[in-house]
Design an enzyme around this catalytic site. Structure first.
Site, short mmCIF file in Angstrom:
data_model
loop_
_atom_site.label_atom_id
_atom_site.label_comp_id
_atom_site.label_asym_id
_atom_site.label_seq_id
_atom_site.Cartn_x
_atom_site.Cartn_y
_atom_site.Cartn_z
N GLY B 240 0.80 -1.22 0.00
CA GLY B 240 0.00 0.00 0.00
C GLY B 240 0.84 1.27 0.00
N HIS B 241 0.15 2.39 -0.13
CA HIS B 241 0.85 3.69 -0.21
C HIS B 241 1.55 4.06 1.09
CE1 HIS B 241 -3.23 5.88 0.79
NE2 HIS B 241 -3.13 4.75 1.42
N ASN B 242 2.71 4.69 0.94
CA ASN B 242 3.50 5.19 2.06
C ASN B 242 4.08 4.09 2.95
OD1 ASN B 242 1.41 7.67 1.57
ND2 ASN B 242 3.42 8.36 2.22
N SER B 260 0.92 2.90 4.83
CA SER B 260 1.64 3.61 5.89
C SER B 260 2.25 2.68 6.92
CB SER B 260 0.74 4.63 6.59
OG SER B 260 0.32 5.61 5.66
#
Lengths: 345, 345, 345
Positions: B240-242, B260
């Site tokens: 996923g993002h970050n 995250s």
């Protein structure tokens, strides 16, 4: 193209009841009928829809007894579902089929293409590739060097076949499936890094196999990962290196099979189930959805759960788990009573 | 190319036992031997195969003591598995490697390509892209604007790198992997619809990373999703993002890491395991297959189950769950006995 | 482009506190600040970062009360997160956007393209395709015959849309997603083989839908698989044939929905959750990660576990499972005590 109820009854070896001259040009579902189409009734829970359907023709089982008035023409057949499969197949074959070579496409000079093929624009055929007759290769398909593909196979847009793999006849590969990527093999080093184990094997896919969209089948480290005749894999499935999937085994979407596992023929895997590496699954095994199998399994097992248990045991444990708060309360209650009895002595 | 047992022993710093002049041109597995090839014996459970093998040469550990007569030539080495890795690497390097620019391909005028690269037909290189030396870009690869790619990296067919991402040296991306798609970020509105949070970050992938087929690594909302040196991701994984994935962390197929989350170095994730968003996983953590981690975890944890427990506790609970019907019967039995005792008073 | 704190405050309808003339040209995260950028504080757990940030401007909620000295300029707004979404959107729109038709691309003579579109190199547009205005079609996209695509939709590199599907306006499809592959339908034969049920339906995707990278949505057997307005699907999701996903339903990565299941509007699915075929999920249902739903569910359910239970019950059973060894010991202890009491009589 339009067909009359009489035409269709002849095709399906069925009997017309009602107007045999009514014509249809498409097929719809009984619970989502489209006026002027043909539909079918196989599952009894859908029977209620037949009395109000706007479809012109309904295929039913021979023994169907209507309880209300019908406004549609019936075609009575031995098995409505089998008849539907036959009709869908017939319908599909009446539609024009892709043929010819679109440009720009890339075909190595050393590749040999069969007759009557479709090669979509932007398809890539590597060195020494052999393509059989009547193969359909949609746009953006990549076929690496030395790959062989049998007759009548369809590769939809964006399928990727790595160099050296071998594909049988009458297979269907859906968009985005990847055959022959490197198996996941790394040797750990003392400093925490990993050294890649080069994967020099390939994938062999036999005949009548269907591979779903974005499914991945990895190459063997050495030798071959093998998908046997008649295997059907749904979308987003992972088959690890050096696996062998037996004849007519079927897997629903998102299943994962770890490396070097051997699955015998006629098995069925529910969605998101998984099997550990280096084990064997006996013929005819059925695995429930989301199950996880961690050790070898004998033929005709029926399994459920993660880790997987015998199906009946799994269902029993699920029902107890659902009632665990009561079970714990029972134990607390017993502790109180036993304490009281002990104190009472 | 053919090599004699003597040649190979020299390469591996090993000792020949038997005919040193016998030649091989390929490698096979000991349980699936191909006549005239070289094979190896590392895992003792496969020892039985060595006495009947049709392979010409078998690499064995220094201390291997045969219990029956052998018809093959042996090469004794310090560690047969490490020797195999070395040989497979050597074998792969003897094969001709792709080079040059095939047409049609698309290269923006502002892109800069390194030396000795392979650019397959239908590959796409966007504006201001920087490609290092000795990079191999297979057909149908998409490299968005402003992407940088280090030396010696391989991108197999159909890899997609979104604009603005940065890729290190000596990486391998397998077919269909997608780097830098938008992170999954939406702000809910009172009417039930969602407003997209534009994702303006990117993905940074360091050196020596391998990314499996159809694996996806999302861009950060702002800043970067980071895959550190030496990370190895199998097929169909979601990052996923970050997120940040620490050095030399390894994940088996179909793992999912929510946004995250920070994973420290040297972790190992089993297939289909998953980690919630916004948590941290300590260095050296090992996660069993199908596990689900919902909160932060300290270094060197060993976890199993969904939700994940300490590995030993999880194994204990699994064995009790398998016997829950007996436990429940024990409680029912106790209830009867206690009732009898109470009635008896 | 550079903007001053005063400019941004005007855009966001906020109030400047500090130097209104300070300028920024980018946005960063508060825990990973980049000097000279704008950042924001919405989640209170990140408050500590504001006192040491090197960012020039921080957007905060109206009621933020600093406890230490600040070196940055503040912009106070009603809701810092909503303001961020607005800013990211604004930032994205200031960047140049792809436009025009790159070559080589393939457009059937019978296709109709709207105005102001981007068509990347190696994109493929089949016969009778209708493309709306302002659509962006990145390289390697495949659009099969008779597909319709509404205005303002973006298809990133390598998206594959099978023939006959219908796509709405303002949708986003991420790289590698596959829309309209055959549903997984096979009729078993007595000899163990399967006959393919031809899939003649399609996929209908309404407006404002986002589909993640490598996600697959299968065609209906007959009729349509339907994705309603405002649905957001993350990466690597599987939607089976004849499903209907209701308005504004959101699914995290790697979810699997089996065929013919109807999901009502405003539902939320956690990562790796799954739903069986032929069932219905009521409006507003929330499903935890890794959950498995095997039967129909009434509106506003909150579910967790595999098989899924009511969320609160699931949390209770998890906590008992974690303590099963103690529970079992309690039962063994009770058995001993009751035995002692019985023996004592």
């Amino acid at each position: 193209m339009e067909f009359s109820a009489n035409d269709i009854a002849t095709l399906l070896n069925g009997e017309v009841e009602g107007n045999g001259n009514v014509k249809v040009s498409n097929i719809s579902k009984i619970d989502q009928p489209i006026p002027g189409t043909l539909t079918f009734l196989s599952n009894p829970t859908y029977t209620k829809y037949i009395y109000t359907t706007t479809a012109s023709i309904v295929i039913v089982n021979k023994d169907f007894v209507p309880e209300n008035k019908l406004s549609c023409t019936l075609i009575r057949v031995e098995d409505a579902y089998v008849a539907l499969a036959k009709l869908l197949d017939f319908y599909t074959k009446t539609k024009p089929s892709k043929m010819g070579i679109e440009q720009p496409s890339f075909v190595s000079k050393s590749a040999i293409l069969g007759e009557q093929i479709y090669l979509g624009a932007f398809a890539y055929i590597g060195d020494n590739v052999l393509i059989g007759n009547n193969v359909k290769i949609y746009p953006h398909v990549y076929i690496g060097d030395n790959v062989k593909i049998g007759n009548d196979t369809i590769l939809y847009s964006g399928v990727k076949i790595y160099a050296g793999c071998s594909i049988g006849s009458s297979c269907i590969f859906h968009a985005g499936s990847v055959i022959g990527a490197d198996g996941f093999g790394f040797a750990p080093n003392p400093d925490g890094t990993y050294t890649k184990i080069e994967q020099i094997g390939n994938v062999i896919i036999e005949d009548n196999v269907e591979i779903g969209a974005n499914t991945t089948v990895d190459s063997a480290t050495m030798g071959s990962t093998i998908i046997r005749n008649g295997v059907k894999l749904d979308n987003l499935i992972q088959i690890g290196h050096n696996c062998e999937i037996g004849e007519n085994t079927v897997m629903a979407a998102q299943v994962g099979i770890a490396g070097s596992t051997i699955i015998d023929k006629n098995c069925v895997f529910g969605g998101q189930s998984a099997v550990s590496g280096h084990i064997t699954i006996g013929e005819g095994t059925k695995v429930g959805p989301k199950s996880g199998i961690m050790s070898s399994v004998k033929p005709n097992s029926v399994l459920l759960g993660a880790p997987a248990l015998d199906f009946k045991l799994a269902m029993k444990t699920f029902s107890i788990i659902r009632n665990l708060p009561e079970l714990r309360n029972d134990v607390i209650e017993l502790q109180k009573k036993v304490k009281a009895i002990e104190d009472d002595k």
